[in-house]
Scaffold this motif. Structure first.
Motif, short mmCIF file in Angstrom:
data_model
loop_
_atom_site.label_atom_id
_atom_site.label_comp_id
_atom_site.label_asym_id
_atom_site.label_seq_id
_atom_site.Cartn_x
_atom_site.Cartn_y
_atom_site.Cartn_z
N HIS A 100 0.83 -1.20 0.00
CA HIS A 100 0.00 0.00 0.00
C HIS A 100 0.87 1.26 0.00
O HIS A 100 1.91 1.30 0.65
N GLU A 114 -12.27 0.18 -6.32
CA GLU A 114 -10.87 0.54 -6.44
C GLU A 114 -10.39 1.37 -5.26
O GLU A 114 -9.20 1.39 -4.94
N HIS A 115 -11.32 2.09 -4.63
CA HIS A 115 -10.97 2.95 -3.50
C HIS A 115 -11.82 2.54 -2.30
O HIS A 115 -13.05 2.60 -2.35
N GLU A 163 -12.25 3.15 1.88
CA GLU A 163 -11.89 3.93 3.06
C GLU A 163 -12.40 3.22 4.31
O GLU A 163 -13.57 2.82 4.36
N LEU A 209 -6.69 3.45 4.00
CA LEU A 209 -7.13 3.37 2.61
C LEU A 209 -6.68 2.04 2.03
O LEU A 209 -5.59 1.55 2.33
N SER A 210 -7.53 1.46 1.21
CA SER A 210 -7.16 0.24 0.50
C SER A 210 -7.85 0.26 -0.86
O SER A 210 -8.38 1.28 -1.29
N GLY A 211 -7.82 -0.88 -1.54
CA GLY A 211 -8.27 -0.92 -2.92
C GLY A 211 -7.11 -0.58 -3.85
O GLY A 211 -6.14 0.08 -3.44
N GLU A 212 -7.20 -1.01 -5.09
CA GLU A 212 -6.06 -0.87 -6.01
C GLU A 212 -5.62 0.57 -6.23
O GLU A 212 -4.45 0.82 -6.49
N ALA A 213 -6.53 1.53 -6.11
CA ALA A 213 -6.16 2.93 -6.31
C ALA A 213 -5.16 3.40 -5.26
O ALA A 213 -4.46 4.39 -5.47
N ASN A 214 -5.08 2.69 -4.14
CA ASN A 214 -4.20 3.08 -3.04
C ASN A 214 -3.07 2.07 -2.82
O ASN A 214 -2.45 2.07 -1.75
#
Length: 330
Positions: A91, A224-225, A227, A245-250
């Protein structure tokens, strides 16, 4: 759709599903593992299979949570065939947390920062190719999987016990060896950060601890995002609260790349096995100077995942001598 399980009076799992605020029993005596196995064999999706079975009576999940009856959203009938694993330094922001724990006296760049930079540069490959390998760790088998609300017990030889809020992918291996993702769940990748900080080569030891997932499993694609918020409660007081924050955008890696580097090993493609694979975090109360105590409650929540994941901490007081494991000769 969100899927969960609770223990019936005889201890067997009852499957529960919800699409909104109301949760209902699924009209089946099967566990999620049995139902998913059937779906893999027939090619039917979990959502479609649950719709075919239909819903029974409404369920108060919070009441079951308070009563200690919620189970992990998926379990294996043989815990030895459930694998708890994960990846770290995935991350954006995770490297600084880890690097602070593993600073070198010389001031040189840490191995953690080098690994993170490798992920930034090659963790999201194009054209379907494999990217750079992530850090990988093993937490044990299904005997280390803890239900929502149950204690995360730190062993008597531990130096500390701290939360790691993560998202986990849940996978069932099909008869032909293909990994099939059932969905996503919140996870507490509970670790011993004092031991890890003492020497980076103790990282593997520090990860051999219980982990919790759930209470609910999200089926379908992950946003993708994402919180979320991680808290530590002590009695009626919140002693730590921080967003994550997680998901591929982060993330510095794609999920596809992380999944590839786990399941590329034939060992992890054994038909019928379950895998709970955790994808890393950048938020730790330990990094903020929190010293956890027996009875503290970890709470992890994020909007797509339904109910928050709560687990109290339990450990033998520091200073207790570590008993030696005696070996018997046959």
């Amino acid at each position: 759709m969100l899927i969960s399980q609770y223990a019936r009076e005889d201890g067997t799992p009852q499957l529960v599903a919800r699409d909104g605020t109301e949760a209902y029993e699924v009209r089946t005596g099967q566990s999620l593992y049995a139902l998913a196995t059937e779906c893999v064999e027939t090619g039917q999706t979990l959502r479609d299979r649950i719709a075919t079975l239909g819903m029974g009576k409404a369920i108060d999940l919070e009441a079951l949570y308070a009563a200690g009856r919620l189970l992990p959203p998926v379990t294996h009938p043989d815990p030895a065939h459930l694998h708890l694993t994960g990846t770290g330094l995935t991350h954006l922001g995770s490297a600084s947390t880890r690097a602070d724990m593993h600073k070198k006296a010389t001031g040189d760049e840490t191995d953690s920062m080098k690994m993170f930079r490798m992920g930034v540069e090659g963790g999201k490959p194009a054209n379907g190719s494999a990217g750079v390998q992530p850090e990988w760790f093993y937490k044990g088998n299904g005997t280390n999987l803890v239900a929502p609300g149950a204690p995360l017990v730190s062993p008597d030889f531990a130096e500390d016990g701290g939360e790691e809020p993560e998202i986990a992918g849940i996978y069932l291996i099909a008869a032909d060896g293909t990994p099939v993702r059932l969905g996503w769940a919140l996870a507490n990748e509970f670790s011993d950060h004092v031991m890890e900080r003492r020497n980076y080569l103790y990282l593997a030891h520090s990860k051999l601890r219980p982990a919790a997932i759930g209470p609910e499993l999200v089926i379908g694609e992950l946003p993708e995002h994402v919180e979320g918020t991680s808290r530590v409660r002590r009695g009626n007081e919140v002693i730590f609260e921080k967003p994550f924050l997680s998901g591929e955008a982060n993330m510095s890696h794609s999920f596809a790349n992380l999944e590839h580097h786990h399941f590329k090993y034939p060992l992890f493609r054994q038909p019928g096995d379950l895998h709970v694979h955790m994808f890393g975090t950048a938020t730790l109360s330990f990094a903020s100077g929190v010293q956890t105590r027996d009875g503290d409650v970890f709470e992890i929540e994020a909007a797509p995942f339904g109910l928050p994941l709560r687990n109290p901490l339990a450990f033998t007081p520091l200073g207790t001598p570590e008993p030696r494991t005696e070996i018997r000769t046959l």
